[in-house]
Write a protein that holds these residues in place. Structure first.
Motif, PDB file in Angstrom:
ATOM      1  N   GLN A 221       0.811  -1.212   0.000  1.00 37.58           N
ATOM      2  CA  GLN A 221       0.000   0.000   0.000  1.00 37.58           C
ATOM      3  C   GLN A 221       0.851   1.272   0.000  1.00 37.58           C
ATOM      4  O   GLN A 221       0.376   2.342  -0.366  1.00 37.58           O
ATOM      5  N   GLY A 222       2.111   1.120   0.403  1.00 41.14           N
ATOM      6  CA  GLY A 222       3.011   2.269   0.387  1.00 41.14           C
ATOM      7  C   GLY A 222       3.637   2.533  -0.967  1.00 41.14           C
ATOM      8  O   GLY A 222       4.474   3.440  -1.089  1.00 41.14           O
ATOM      9  N   GLY A 223       3.266   1.758  -1.988  1.00 43.51           N
ATOM     10  CA  GLY A 223       3.774   2.021  -3.332  1.00 43.51           C
ATOM     11  C   GLY A 223       4.705   0.970  -3.898  1.00 43.51           C
ATOM     12  O   GLY A 223       5.177   1.104  -5.034  1.00 43.51           O
ATOM     13  N   ALA A 224       4.978  -0.099  -3.156  1.00 41.22           N
ATOM     14  CA  ALA A 224       5.852  -1.153  -3.661  1.00 41.22           C
ATOM     15  C   ALA A 224       5.140  -1.947  -4.759  1.00 41.22           C
ATOM     16  O   ALA A 224       3.912  -2.073  -4.771  1.00 41.22           O
ATOM     17  N   VAL A 225       5.912  -2.493  -5.691  1.00 39.40           N
ATOM     18  CA  VAL A 225       5.382  -3.367  -6.729  1.00 39.40           C
ATOM     19  C   VAL A 225       5.166  -4.748  -6.112  1.00 39.40           C
ATOM     20  O   VAL A 225       6.103  -5.364  -5.609  1.00 39.40           O
ATOM     21  N   ASN A 226       3.945  -5.233  -6.149  1.00 39.67           N
ATOM     22  CA  ASN A 226       3.607  -6.483  -5.474  1.00 39.67           C
ATOM     23  C   ASN A 226       3.509  -7.629  -6.484  1.00 39.67           C
ATOM     24  O   ASN A 226       2.564  -7.727  -7.250  1.00 39.67           O
ATOM     25  N   LEU A 227       4.514  -8.519  -6.465  1.00 36.27           N
ATOM     26  CA  LEU A 227       4.518  -9.696  -7.336  1.00 36.27           C
ATOM     27  C   LEU A 227       4.360 -10.990  -6.540  1.00 36.27           C
ATOM     28  O   LEU A 227       4.559 -12.083  -7.078  1.00 36.27           O
ATOM     29  N   VAL A 228       3.991 -10.878  -5.271  1.00 37.97           N
ATOM     30  CA  VAL A 228       3.856 -12.055  -4.413  1.00 37.97           C
ATOM     31  C   VAL A 228       2.749 -12.959  -4.951  1.00 37.97           C
ATOM     32  O   VAL A 228       1.631 -12.512  -5.227  1.00 37.97           O
ATOM     33  N   GLY A 229       3.080 -14.247  -5.123  1.00 36.87           N
ATOM     34  CA  GLY A 229       2.116 -15.214  -5.604  1.00 36.87           C
ATOM     35  C   GLY A 229       1.909 -15.211  -7.106  1.00 36.87           C
ATOM     36  O   GLY A 229       1.060 -15.948  -7.614  1.00 36.87           O
ATOM     37  N   ARG A 230       2.693 -14.433  -7.844  1.00 40.96           N
ATOM     38  CA  ARG A 230       2.469 -14.280  -9.284  1.00 40.96           C
ATOM     39  C   ARG A 230       3.599 -14.855 -10.134  1.00 40.96           C
ATOM     40  O   ARG A 230       3.594 -14.688 -11.360  1.00 40.96           O
ATOM     41  N   THR A 231       4.554 -15.503  -9.520  1.00 40.84           N
ATOM     42  CA  THR A 231       5.733 -15.955 -10.260  1.00 40.84           C
ATOM     43  C   THR A 231       5.992 -17.444 -10.056  1.00 40.84           C
ATOM     44  O   THR A 231       5.594 -18.033  -9.052  1.00 40.84           O
ATOM     45  N   THR A 232       6.682 -18.038 -11.011  1.00 41.68           N
ATOM     46  CA  THR A 232       7.246 -19.372 -10.829  1.00 41.68           C
ATOM     47  C   THR A 232       8.594 -19.227 -10.109  1.00 41.68           C
ATOM     48  O   THR A 232       9.111 -18.115  -9.938  1.00 41.68           O
ATOM     49  N   ILE A 233       9.181 -20.366  -9.724  1.00 42.46           N
ATOM     50  CA  ILE A 233      10.493 -20.316  -9.082  1.00 42.46           C
ATOM     51  C   ILE A 233      11.523 -19.729 -10.039  1.00 42.46           C
ATOM     52  O   ILE A 233      12.349 -18.892  -9.650  1.00 42.46           O
ATOM     53  N   ALA A 234      11.477 -20.144 -11.296  1.00 38.78           N
ATOM     54  CA  ALA A 234      12.450 -19.641 -12.270  1.00 38.78           C
ATOM     55  C   ALA A 234      12.257 -18.149 -12.526  1.00 38.78           C
ATOM     56  O   ALA A 234      13.234 -17.402 -12.682  1.00 38.78           O
ATOM     57  N   GLU A 235      11.014 -17.684 -12.554  1.00 41.09           N
ATOM     58  CA  GLU A 235      10.755 -16.258 -12.767  1.00 41.09           C
ATOM     59  C   GLU A 235      11.228 -15.431 -11.576  1.00 41.09           C
ATOM     60  O   GLU A 235      11.845 -14.371 -11.750  1.00 41.09           O
ATOM     61  N   VAL A 236      10.954 -15.910 -10.370  1.00 45.98           N
ATOM     62  CA  VAL A 236      11.370 -15.140  -9.190  1.00 45.98           C
ATOM     63  C   VAL A 236      12.895 -15.130  -9.076  1.00 45.98           C
ATOM     64  O   VAL A 236      13.493 -14.144  -8.628  1.00 45.98           O
ATOM     65  N   ALA A 237      13.549 -16.205  -9.518  1.00 42.78           N
ATOM     66  CA  ALA A 237      15.016 -16.227  -9.530  1.00 42.78           C
ATOM     67  C   ALA A 237      15.553 -15.172 -10.490  1.00 42.78           C
ATOM     68  O   ALA A 237      16.559 -14.499 -10.191  1.00 42.78           O
ATOM     69  N   GLY A 238      14.894 -14.987 -11.636  1.00 45.97           N
ATOM     70  CA  GLY A 238      15.307 -13.947 -12.572  1.00 45.97           C
ATOM     71  C   GLY A 238      15.092 -12.556 -12.013  1.00 45.97           C
ATOM     72  O   GLY A 238      15.928 -11.662 -12.198  1.00 45.97           O
TER      73      GLY A 238
END
Length: 339
Positions: A221-238
């Motif tokens: 809510q403070g303006g951070a980009v929220n990608l929690v729960g939206r990525t695969t392991i390989a995507e989050v590693a990238g």
């Protein structure tokens, strides 16, 4: 089971395959901290096929090894195989009566083996996580080649994340841990995020647990980009690898980060950070660990298997005693040091 295993002692060693048990509730971090052993094992297994038995998809490559699910390891496949358990998990004990040869931690922190004698015991409170595999390696030394010069770590598989266009420069934060004994307070994370946003955008990453999604939504809510729960392991590693710096609790994504991020700050609670980071001087130079264990008479309270129980009147003081200012200062200092 131990007396039954003793009756099944083997006088010769001739398995047709090796199965390494790494089943849940072991996490991503457990696999990564044991990855040097997996690399060593596959390099020295010669013609024997090596199978990594886990519910996780393959997210780093071990040459000459194949990842399989636990449902594929049947009693028939175990009968003529060496079954390894490099870390303690009660789930692994069910294979004891079916495996032709067994080696590892199945029922306690004592190394169990039915083809050679061993009195090794692992000290989970004081030793480095990787130390639990040294006794296994020493036994394999007697069977095969001598060990390599030092532990090597694998490259994490990465894929580009295309659902959202990320900032050119950003800080990556994984704020959630499923154990409160490892969870840096949410309000403290909120202060860290607010302070770091003065320097660059913050991207939140994490898994799909309902509590994790709820925390991320509140912190974003403070303006951070929220990608929690939206990525695969390989995507989050990238995403981690492309960040300026990673910050997180003692959890799976932090163990990905210490192998792939340009800089990492990891906050530890119930266990010492120095016992969890890679045994590689070049990697360690880009890692900072924070923990308040010195303020707790029961530290470390994690025994390597059972979830710890905090008995302090002020619960989780090992985490609460770390100020957000200290976290931010450590991050900015590390960024400057790493260039």
């Amino acid at each position: 089971m131990a007396p039954l295993l003793a009756l099944r002692q083997k006088s010769h060693f001739s398995p047709q395959a090796i199965y390494v048990l790494l089943q849940k509730p072991l996490g991503l971090g457990d696999l990564l901290m044991l990855s040097p052993f997996l690399l060593e094992l596959s390099a020295r297994s010669h013609a024997l096929p090596v199978f990594i038995v886990t519910e996780y998809p393959e997210f780093f490559t071990i040459p000459n090894a194949q990842w399989i699910g636990p449902e594929e390891l049947t009693a028939g496949r175990c009968e003529h195989a060496l079954v390894l358990s490099p870390t303690l998990s009660w789930k692994h004990a069910r294979y004891l009566l079916h495996a032709g040869w067994v080696l590892g931690y199945f029922l306690s922190d004592h190394l169990m083996c039915n083809f050679t004698r061993s009195t090794v015991r692992y000290n989970a409170r004081q030793s480095h996580y990787f130390d639990r595999t040294f006794p296994i390696s020493s036994i394999l030394d007697a069977l095969w080649a001598s060990p390599s010069a030092g532990p090597e770590y694998p490259v994490i598989m990465q894929e580009p994340f295309r659902a959202v266009e990320l900032p050119e420069t950003y800080c990556c934060i994984a704020p959630y841990s499923n154990w409160p004994e490892r969870q840096y307070p949410k309000d403290s994370w909120a202060q860290v995020i607010k302070a770091l946003q003065k320097y660059f955008p913050v991207v939140l990453i994490g898994g799909r647990a309902p509590a994790e999604l709820a925390m991320a939504e509140e912190l974003a809510q403070g303006g951070a980009v929220n990608l929690v729960g939206r990525t695969t392991i390989a995507e989050v590693a990238g995403i981690i690898a492309q960040s300026r710096i990673f910050l997180g609790n003692d959890a799976g994504l932090s163990h990905i980060a210490v192998l792939s991020a340009p800089a990492s700050v990891v906050i530890f609670g119930c266990v010492g950070g120095k016992q969890r980071i890679p045994l590689d001087s070049e990697l360690a130079a880009h890692i900072r660990v924070l923990g308040g264990g010195s303020s707790c008479s029961s530290f470390p309270c994690y025994n390597g298997f059972s979830r710890p129980v905090c008995n302090n009147h002020e619960q989780y003081q090992c985490l609460g005693s770390i100020s957000p200012e200290a976290v931010v200062d450590e991050a900015l200092s590390l960024i400057e040091e790493c260039g």
